[in-house]
Design a protein around this motif. Structure first.
Motif, PDB file in Angstrom:
ATOM      1  N   PHE A   1       0.767  -1.077   0.063  1.00 46.21           N
ATOM      2  CA  PHE A   1       0.004  -0.049  -0.096  1.00 46.21           C
ATOM      3  C   PHE A   1       0.695   1.312   0.101  1.00 46.21           C
ATOM      4  O   PHE A   1       0.687   2.271  -0.660  1.00 46.21           O
ATOM      5  N   LEU A   2       2.008   0.973   0.897  1.00 45.75           N
ATOM      6  CA  LEU A   2       2.734   2.394   1.094  1.00 45.75           C
ATOM      7  C   LEU A   2       3.971   2.559  -0.004  1.00 45.75           C
ATOM      8  O   LEU A   2       4.524   3.446  -0.170  1.00 45.75           O
ATOM      9  N   GLY A   3       4.273   1.484  -0.724  1.00 48.36           N
ATOM     10  CA  GLY A   3       5.672   1.460  -1.509  1.00 48.36           C
ATOM     11  C   GLY A   3       6.856   1.413  -0.842  1.00 48.36           C
ATOM     12  O   GLY A   3       7.799   1.916  -1.518  1.00 48.36           O
ATOM     13  N   ILE A   4       6.763   1.108   0.513  1.00 43.14           N
ATOM     14  CA  ILE A   4       8.055   0.949   1.329  1.00 43.14           C
ATOM     15  C   ILE A   4       8.326  -0.414   2.041  1.00 43.14           C
ATOM     16  O   ILE A   4       7.237  -0.865   2.174  1.00 43.14           O
ATOM     17  N   SER A   5       9.384  -0.566   2.562  1.00 41.46           N
ATOM     18  CA  SER A   5       9.652  -1.664   3.374  1.00 41.46           C
ATOM     19  C   SER A   5       9.292  -1.617   4.855  1.00 41.46           C
ATOM     20  O   SER A   5       9.483  -0.633   5.418  1.00 41.46           O
ATOM     21  N   ILE A   6       8.660  -2.558   5.369  1.00 40.06           N
ATOM     22  CA  ILE A   6       8.149  -2.817   6.674  1.00 40.06           C
ATOM     23  C   ILE A   6       8.737  -3.891   7.524  1.00 40.06           C
ATOM     24  O   ILE A   6       8.592  -4.957   7.116  1.00 40.06           O
ATOM     25  N   GLN A   7       9.622  -3.444   8.378  1.00 37.30           N
ATOM     26  CA  GLN A   7      10.179  -4.590   9.202  1.00 37.30           C
ATOM     27  C   GLN A   7       9.152  -5.033  10.299  1.00 37.30           C
ATOM     28  O   GLN A   7       8.637  -4.341  10.791  1.00 37.30           O
ATOM     29  N   GLU A   8       9.458  -6.350  10.430  1.00 37.93           N
ATOM     30  CA  GLU A   8       8.512  -7.341  11.453  1.00 37.93           C
ATOM     31  C   GLU A   8       8.825  -6.664  12.693  1.00 37.93           C
ATOM     32  O   GLU A   8       7.603  -6.453  13.847  1.00 37.93           O
ATOM     33  N   GLU A   9      10.072  -6.603  13.112  1.00 38.65           N
ATOM     34  CA  GLU A   9      10.574  -6.375  14.537  1.00 38.65           C
ATOM     35  C   GLU A   9      10.412  -4.784  14.789  1.00 38.65           C
ATOM     36  O   GLU A   9      10.595  -4.020  14.239  1.00 38.65           O
ATOM     37  N   LYS A  10       9.811  -4.612  16.157  1.00 41.13           N
ATOM     38  CA  LYS A  10       9.207  -3.321  16.314  1.00 41.13           C
ATOM     39  C   LYS A  10       9.719  -2.978  17.979  1.00 41.13           C
ATOM     40  O   LYS A  10       9.962  -3.785  18.528  1.00 41.13           O
ATOM     41  N   ASP A  11      10.220  -1.584  17.817  1.00 36.71           N
ATOM     42  CA  ASP A  11      10.098  -0.984  19.269  1.00 36.71           C
ATOM     43  C   ASP A  11       8.723  -0.490  19.795  1.00 36.71           C
ATOM     44  O   ASP A  11       8.235   0.309  18.830  1.00 36.71           O
ATOM     45  N   VAL A  12       8.408  -0.573  20.842  1.00 37.12           N
ATOM     46  CA  VAL A  12       7.109   0.052  21.415  1.00 37.12           C
ATOM     47  C   VAL A  12       7.458   0.972  22.500  1.00 37.12           C
ATOM     48  O   VAL A  12       8.031   0.462  23.318  1.00 37.12           O
ATOM     49  N   VAL A  13       7.316   2.372  22.376  1.00 36.79           N
ATOM     50  CA  VAL A  13       7.465   3.440  23.288  1.00 36.79           C
ATOM     51  C   VAL A  13       6.316   3.873  24.053  1.00 36.79           C
ATOM     52  O   VAL A  13       5.362   4.368  23.097  1.00 36.79           O
ATOM     53  N   MET A  14       6.007   3.427  25.289  1.00 33.25           N
ATOM     54  CA  MET A  14       4.905   4.223  26.005  1.00 33.25           C
ATOM     55  C   MET A  14       5.257   5.170  26.959  1.00 33.25           C
ATOM     56  O   MET A  14       6.318   5.382  27.575  1.00 33.25           O
ATOM     57  N   MET A  15       4.618   6.442  26.992  1.00 34.17           N
ATOM     58  CA  MET A  15       4.822   7.618  27.805  1.00 34.17           C
ATOM     59  C   MET A  15       3.538   8.006  28.208  1.00 34.17           C
ATOM     60  O   MET A  15       2.632   8.303  27.289  1.00 34.17           O
ATOM     61  N   VAL A  16       3.540   8.717  29.543  1.00 30.00           N
ATOM     62  CA  VAL A  16       2.262   9.351  29.946  1.00 30.00           C
ATOM     63  C   VAL A  16       2.694  10.872  30.115  1.00 30.00           C
ATOM     64  O   VAL A  16       3.638  10.996  30.718  1.00 30.00           O
ATOM     65  N   VAL A  17       1.841  11.630  29.269  1.00 31.04           N
ATOM     66  CA  VAL A  17       2.384  13.184  29.548  1.00 31.04           C
ATOM     67  C   VAL A  17       0.870  13.901  29.555  1.00 31.04           C
ATOM     68  O   VAL A  17      -0.008  13.429  29.617  1.00 31.04           O
ATOM     69  N   PRO A  18       1.234  14.891  30.171  1.00 28.30           N
ATOM     70  CA  PRO A  18       0.052  16.099  30.518  1.00 28.30           C
ATOM     71  C   PRO A  18      -0.814  16.270  29.354  1.00 28.30           C
ATOM     72  O   PRO A  18      -0.220  16.201  27.973  1.00 28.30           O
ATOM     73  N   ARG A  19      -2.005  16.254  29.499  1.00 31.09           N
ATOM     74  CA  ARG A  19      -2.876  16.318  28.068  1.00 31.09           C
ATOM     75  C   ARG A  19      -2.403  17.650  27.304  1.00 31.09           C
ATOM     76  O   ARG A  19      -2.456  17.670  26.058  1.00 31.09           O
ATOM     77  N   GLU A  20      -2.039  18.810  27.921  1.00 34.61           N
ATOM     78  CA  GLU A  20      -1.710  19.796  27.199  1.00 34.61           C
ATOM     79  C   GLU A  20      -0.399  19.723  26.392  1.00 34.61           C
ATOM     80  O   GLU A  20      -0.036  20.513  25.197  1.00 34.61           O
ATOM     81  N   ASP A  21       0.471  18.695  26.569  1.00 33.96           N
ATOM     82  CA  ASP A  21       1.460  18.668  25.961  1.00 33.96           C
ATOM     83  C   ASP A  21       1.393  17.526  24.906  1.00 33.96           C
ATOM     84  O   ASP A  21       2.377  17.175  24.042  1.00 33.96           O
ATOM     85  N   ARG A  22       0.335  16.837  24.687  1.00 32.95           N
ATOM     86  CA  ARG A  22       0.353  15.561  23.779  1.00 32.95           C
ATOM     87  C   ARG A  22       0.491  16.240  22.357  1.00 32.95           C
ATOM     88  O   ARG A  22       1.223  15.411  21.681  1.00 32.95           O
ATOM     89  N   ALA A  23      -0.034  16.912  22.110  1.00 33.94           N
ATOM     90  CA  ALA A  23       0.022  17.270  20.438  1.00 33.94           C
ATOM     91  C   ALA A  23       1.501  17.604  20.162  1.00 33.94           C
ATOM     92  O   ALA A  23       2.135  17.251  19.005  1.00 33.94           O
ATOM     93  N   ALA A  24       2.194  18.507  20.950  1.00 36.91           N
ATOM     94  CA  ALA A  24       3.611  18.906  20.697  1.00 36.91           C
ATOM     95  C   ALA A  24       4.406  17.190  20.589  1.00 36.91           C
ATOM     96  O   ALA A  24       5.389  17.442  19.948  1.00 36.91           O
ATOM     97  N   VAL A  25       4.154  16.755  21.566  1.00 35.12           N
ATOM     98  CA  VAL A  25       5.103  15.424  21.679  1.00 35.12           C
ATOM     99  C   VAL A  25       4.798  14.353  20.577  1.00 35.12           C
ATOM    100  O   VAL A  25       5.674  14.126  19.945  1.00 35.12           O
ATOM    101  N   MET A  26       3.603  14.347  20.056  1.00 31.54           N
ATOM    102  CA  MET A  26       3.217  13.625  18.926  1.00 31.54           C
ATOM    103  C   MET A  26       3.962  14.039  17.790  1.00 31.54           C
ATOM    104  O   MET A  26       4.201  13.272  16.968  1.00 31.54           O
ATOM    105  N   GLN A  27       3.596  15.287  17.597  1.00 34.81           N
ATOM    106  CA  GLN A  27       4.349  15.778  16.378  1.00 34.81           C
ATOM    107  C   GLN A  27       5.746  15.866  16.234  1.00 34.81           C
ATOM    108  O   GLN A  27       6.327  15.473  14.962  1.00 34.81           O
TER     109      GLN A  27
END
Length: 225
Positions: free
Chosen positions: A171-197
């Protein structure tokens, strides 16, 4: 949203792994997921939120909302979860569950309440958000640095295995590797948009990390500072 059920996430120092499992067994008849992860925090908060540069015990299970306060109290008694550096526990609303899952949660709640556990009143104070970023294995450090620069104070990294990579690659035309790193973090709601961006800019699907991220509201927590 069926707010009477919660996904409970608990992250603690790995030395507390056995105690954590003992507490979990008291509060659910459902299958539980327990694994280990790597914590990180900025230099000013090396032990805050239970996210230091060391191995962590990570546990996930679902629970009737009335038992949350009792679970938190048990964590405090057994793990001293509110003590600096010991860990964090938080809940995320569950929108739906299978009939069997719901019946088991109801049975667990009925037994616990009969034994004297005080029910927890519903709270919807969405002051924090859980951000989950999933990237190709080896790119967790980039996620960590991007998140910290944009205001995140800490998080926990897990290893995982992706599924559906071939379909995504077509679909994307790129290589997708199976092995993943999953990073979880809890942030104040007002910081969510900046951190995700910041994470998307550094590790998005068009970058080598091939990352995605999403967030969920945290409606109760213990161990946050």
């Amino acid at each position: 949203m069926n707010s009477q059920y919660k996904l409970v996430v608990t992250i603690a120092d790995y030395s507390l792994h056995d105690k954590l499992l003992q507490v979990m067994r008291q509060y659910t008849l459902l299958p539980k997921a327990a694994t280990h992860g790597q914590g990180f925090a900025d230099s000013e908060l090396l032990e805050v939120l239970g996210f230091s540069e060391n191995r962590k015990a990570v546990a996930l299970f679902t629970m009737d909302h009335r038992l949350i306060s009792g679970y938190y109290e048990a964590l405090e008694t057994s793990l001293r979860i509110s003590k600096k550096g010991m860990g964090i526990a938080f809940t995320v609303p569950v929108s739906a569950s299978s009939g069997f899952c719901g019946k088991l949660m109801q049975l667990t709640a009925a037994q616990a309440l009969k034994e004297g556990t005080q029910p927890m009143a519903e709270q919807f104070q969405y002051t924090h958000e859980l951000i989950i970023a999933i990237v190709t294995r080896g790119n967790a450090e980039q996620v960590k640095e991007a998140a910290k620069k944009s205001g995140a104070r800490g998080g926990t990294m897990l290893h995982g295995l992706g599924m559906g990579g071939e379909e995504a690659a077509r679909f994307l035309g790129i290589s997708i590797q199976e092995e993943k790193d999953v990073v979880m973090m809890v942030v104040p709601r007002e910081d969510r948009a900046a951190v995700m961006q910041a994470i998307v800019d550094a590790c998005g699907i068009e970058n080598e990390a091939r990352g995605i991220c999403f967030s969920m509201p945290v409606d109760s927590a213990v161990g946050l500072r």
